[in-house]
Scaffold this motif. Structure first.
Motif, PDB file in Angstrom:
ATOM      1  N   CYS A 108     -20.977   6.967  59.665  1.00  0.00           N
ATOM      2  CA  CYS A 108     -21.164   6.582  58.268  1.00  0.00           C
ATOM      3  C   CYS A 108     -19.895   6.819  57.466  1.00  0.00           C
ATOM      4  O   CYS A 108     -19.423   7.968  57.387  1.00  0.00           O
ATOM      5  CB  CYS A 108     -22.318   7.377  57.670  1.00  0.00           C
ATOM      6  SG  CYS A 108     -22.468   7.253  55.873  1.00  0.00           S
ATOM      7  N   PRO A 109     -19.322   5.786  56.832  1.00  0.00           N
ATOM      8  CA  PRO A 109     -18.187   5.992  55.936  1.00  0.00           C
ATOM      9  C   PRO A 109     -18.657   6.363  54.528  1.00  0.00           C
ATOM     10  O   PRO A 109     -19.858   6.303  54.227  1.00  0.00           O
ATOM     11  CB  PRO A 109     -17.512   4.615  55.937  1.00  0.00           C
ATOM     12  CG  PRO A 109     -18.652   3.662  56.073  1.00  0.00           C
ATOM     13  CD  PRO A 109     -19.666   4.362  56.959  1.00  0.00           C
ATOM     14  N   SER A 124     -23.369   1.392  59.764  1.00  0.00           N
ATOM     15  CA  SER A 124     -21.986   1.840  59.601  1.00  0.00           C
ATOM     16  C   SER A 124     -21.243   1.089  58.505  1.00  0.00           C
ATOM     17  O   SER A 124     -20.058   1.344  58.284  1.00  0.00           O
ATOM     18  CB  SER A 124     -21.224   1.671  60.926  1.00  0.00           C
ATOM     19  OG  SER A 124     -21.788   2.480  61.934  1.00  0.00           O
ATOM     20  N   GLN A 125     -21.934   0.184  57.826  1.00  0.00           N
ATOM     21  CA  GLN A 125     -21.281  -0.556  56.756  1.00  0.00           C
ATOM     22  C   GLN A 125     -21.060   0.330  55.533  1.00  0.00           C
ATOM     23  O   GLN A 125     -21.881   1.193  55.216  1.00  0.00           O
ATOM     24  CB  GLN A 125     -22.129  -1.765  56.357  1.00  0.00           C
ATOM     25  CG  GLN A 125     -22.193  -2.849  57.415  1.00  0.00           C
ATOM     26  CD  GLN A 125     -23.057  -4.017  56.983  1.00  0.00           C
ATOM     27  OE1 GLN A 125     -23.617  -4.024  55.885  1.00  0.00           O
ATOM     28  NE2 GLN A 125     -23.177  -5.009  57.841  1.00  0.00           N
ATOM     29  N   PRO A 126     -19.944   0.160  54.826  1.00  0.00           N
ATOM     30  CA  PRO A 126     -19.683   0.938  53.607  1.00  0.00           C
ATOM     31  C   PRO A 126     -20.764   0.699  52.559  1.00  0.00           C
ATOM     32  O   PRO A 126     -21.361  -0.383  52.492  1.00  0.00           O
ATOM     33  CB  PRO A 126     -18.325   0.411  53.134  1.00  0.00           C
ATOM     34  CG  PRO A 126     -17.702  -0.186  54.350  1.00  0.00           C
ATOM     35  CD  PRO A 126     -18.829  -0.739  55.161  1.00  0.00           C
ATOM     36  N   MET A 127     -21.000   1.712  51.739  1.00  0.00           N
ATOM     37  CA  MET A 127     -22.022   1.604  50.702  1.00  0.00           C
ATOM     38  C   MET A 127     -21.534   0.833  49.485  1.00  0.00           C
ATOM     39  O   MET A 127     -22.307   0.142  48.819  1.00  0.00           O
ATOM     40  CB  MET A 127     -22.484   3.005  50.292  1.00  0.00           C
ATOM     41  CG  MET A 127     -23.351   3.693  51.320  1.00  0.00           C
ATOM     42  SD  MET A 127     -23.735   5.405  50.887  1.00  0.00           S
ATOM     43  CE  MET A 127     -22.479   6.275  51.833  1.00  0.00           C
ATOM     44  N   ILE A 128     -20.232   0.974  49.161  1.00  0.00           N
ATOM     45  CA  ILE A 128     -19.664   0.296  47.999  1.00  0.00           C
ATOM     46  C   ILE A 128     -18.341  -0.345  48.405  1.00  0.00           C
ATOM     47  O   ILE A 128     -17.749   0.045  49.427  1.00  0.00           O
ATOM     48  CB  ILE A 128     -19.442   1.273  46.824  1.00  0.00           C
ATOM     49  CG1 ILE A 128     -18.463   2.389  47.229  1.00  0.00           C
ATOM     50  CG2 ILE A 128     -20.762   1.853  46.341  1.00  0.00           C
ATOM     51  CD1 ILE A 128     -18.110   3.323  46.085  1.00  0.00           C
ATOM     52  N   PRO A 129     -17.842  -1.315  47.641  1.00  0.00           N
ATOM     53  CA  PRO A 129     -16.562  -1.950  47.972  1.00  0.00           C
ATOM     54  C   PRO A 129     -15.410  -0.940  47.966  1.00  0.00           C
ATOM     55  O   PRO A 129     -15.462   0.077  47.263  1.00  0.00           O
ATOM     56  CB  PRO A 129     -16.394  -2.995  46.865  1.00  0.00           C
ATOM     57  CG  PRO A 129     -17.779  -3.260  46.375  1.00  0.00           C
ATOM     58  CD  PRO A 129     -18.504  -1.956  46.505  1.00  0.00           C
ATOM     59  N   GLN A 130     -14.377  -1.224  48.733  1.00  0.00           N
ATOM     60  CA  GLN A 130     -13.248  -0.322  48.876  1.00  0.00           C
ATOM     61  C   GLN A 130     -12.579  -0.020  47.534  1.00  0.00           C
ATOM     62  O   GLN A 130     -12.204   1.121  47.252  1.00  0.00           O
ATOM     63  CB  GLN A 130     -12.221  -0.908  49.844  1.00  0.00           C
ATOM     64  CG  GLN A 130     -10.988  -0.049  50.070  1.00  0.00           C
ATOM     65  CD  GLN A 130     -11.305   1.295  50.704  1.00  0.00           C
ATOM     66  OE1 GLN A 130     -12.263   1.422  51.454  1.00  0.00           O
ATOM     67  NE2 GLN A 130     -10.497   2.295  50.400  1.00  0.00           N
ATOM     68  N   CYS A 160     -18.102  10.511  57.238  1.00  0.00           N
ATOM     69  CA  CYS A 160     -16.756  10.854  56.781  1.00  0.00           C
ATOM     70  C   CYS A 160     -16.569  10.352  55.360  1.00  0.00           C
ATOM     71  O   CYS A 160     -17.337   9.527  54.870  1.00  0.00           O
ATOM     72  CB  CYS A 160     -15.697  10.251  57.701  1.00  0.00           C
ATOM     73  SG  CYS A 160     -15.584   8.438  57.624  1.00  0.00           S
ATOM     74  N   GLY A 161     -15.546  10.840  54.693  1.00  0.00           N
ATOM     75  CA  GLY A 161     -15.268  10.418  53.329  1.00  0.00           C
ATOM     76  C   GLY A 161     -14.392   9.193  53.244  1.00  0.00           C
ATOM     77  O   GLY A 161     -14.137   8.691  52.143  1.00  0.00           O
ATOM     78  N   TYR A 162     -13.921   8.713  54.372  1.00  0.00           N
ATOM     79  CA  TYR A 162     -13.045   7.551  54.373  1.00  0.00           C
ATOM     80  C   TYR A 162     -13.823   6.272  54.096  1.00  0.00           C
ATOM     81  O   TYR A 162     -15.049   6.239  54.220  1.00  0.00           O
ATOM     82  CB  TYR A 162     -12.306   7.445  55.708  1.00  0.00           C
ATOM     83  CG  TYR A 162     -11.365   8.600  55.957  1.00  0.00           C
ATOM     84  CD1 TYR A 162     -10.096   8.621  55.378  1.00  0.00           C
ATOM     85  CD2 TYR A 162     -11.756   9.676  56.743  1.00  0.00           C
ATOM     86  CE1 TYR A 162      -9.241   9.694  55.591  1.00  0.00           C
ATOM     87  CE2 TYR A 162     -10.904  10.751  56.959  1.00  0.00           C
ATOM     88  CZ  TYR A 162      -9.637  10.748  56.378  1.00  0.00           C
ATOM     89  OH  TYR A 162      -8.810  11.812  56.579  1.00  0.00           O
ATOM     90  N   GLY A 163     -13.092   5.219  53.763  1.00  0.00           N
ATOM     91  CA  GLY A 163     -13.736   3.965  53.387  1.00  0.00           C
ATOM     92  C   GLY A 163     -14.203   3.125  54.549  1.00  0.00           C
ATOM     93  O   GLY A 163     -14.847   2.102  54.354  1.00  0.00           O
TER      94      GLY A 163
END
Length: 250
Positions: A174-175, A218-224, A144-147
């Motif tokens: 995957c965010p 499932s961890q974000p790739m970059i900070p929010q 998804c495109g969400y954070g």
């Protein structure tokens, strides 16, 4: 060993799907540990699938058989023969894309009818499989495109819990998948996809994916904050100064 792998690509983008990048990384790892695996890909957007009519004949008069004579008759056979079934699709507006929902609805003939029994939905599905499919492994891979993925996927995961039962499938969520389309992110993306290749190696052995590997994937790739800046810059660039007027309500 799980040698028959069926992949259902439910993205309207087909092979260009961001989610399929993750799925292909999984399949790469799976083939490394199970070279004998035969992988078949179904691309939902290219399939002529008629929507379920809700006639319930597949639970009654023609139990186990859909009255609609289309490609899904063959898909039911593929489901029965597969050792591993992977659903691959993006999250659109807090649910699966429309064509994917049509596909999932048409799996209904493989399920037993719901006969009104009150059930605790904590771990149980409303339906059981009509046939013996207990030795199969099921996976959901979605981006998804969400954070983040928590809360965002609650409705979709609840749907799969109702259909398959909690604990009967594993989900890789995957965010920030829009990062896949940003060329400067290629190094980060390649490092991220290695997580899914490692997961595929576990799947190729016929083992369950450890929860710590699922959490890591499932961890974000970059900070929010960085994501917010990228997304705002993107939408500012593509949004015209004078947007279209509101629809003419009647």
């Amino acid at each position: 060993m799980n040698n028959e792998v069926l992949v259902v690509n439910g993205s309207p983008k087909g092979p260009k799907s961001n989610t399929m990048q993750m799925t292909n990384a999984v399949l790469k790892g799976l083939k490394e540990t199970n070279p004998e695996a035969e992988i078949e890909l179904l691309t939902v957007k290219d399939m002529d699938i008629k929507p379920c009519m809700g006639c319930m004949s597949c639970w009654g008069k023609t139990a186990g058989q859909c009255v609609i004579n289309d490609v899904m008759q063959d898909v039911h056979v593929k489901f029965m023969n597969a050792d591993v079934i992977i659903y691959s699709f993006p999250l659109y507006f807090f649910g699966m894309p429309g064509p994917m929902k049509t596909f999932v609805d048409r799996i209904m003939p493989l399920m037993e009818t719901y006969k009104g029994k009150v059930r605790d939905i904590g771990d149980d599905a409303f339906h059981e499989f009509r046939y013996d499919m207990g030795d199969k492994k099921y996976y959901v891979i979605s981006s998804c495109g969400y954070g983040r993925t928590y809360e965002i996927y609650d409705a979709l995961i609840k749907e799969f819990n109702f259909i398959y039962g909690k604990g009967r499938y594993q989900a890789l969520l995957c965010p920030q998948s829009e990062m896949f389309a940003i060329p400067p992110m290629v190094n980060q993306i390649n490092e991220y996809l290695k997580r899914y290749t490692e997961i595929g190696k576990v799947m190729g052995k016929g083992e369950d994916i450890p929860q710590d590997m699922i959490d890591y994937a499932s961890q974000p790739m970059i900070p929010q904050r960085a994501l917010e800046k990228l997304m705002n810059n993107y939408w500012d660039a593509v949004t015209p100064e004078n947007p279209l007027p509101a629809p003419n309500l009647r």
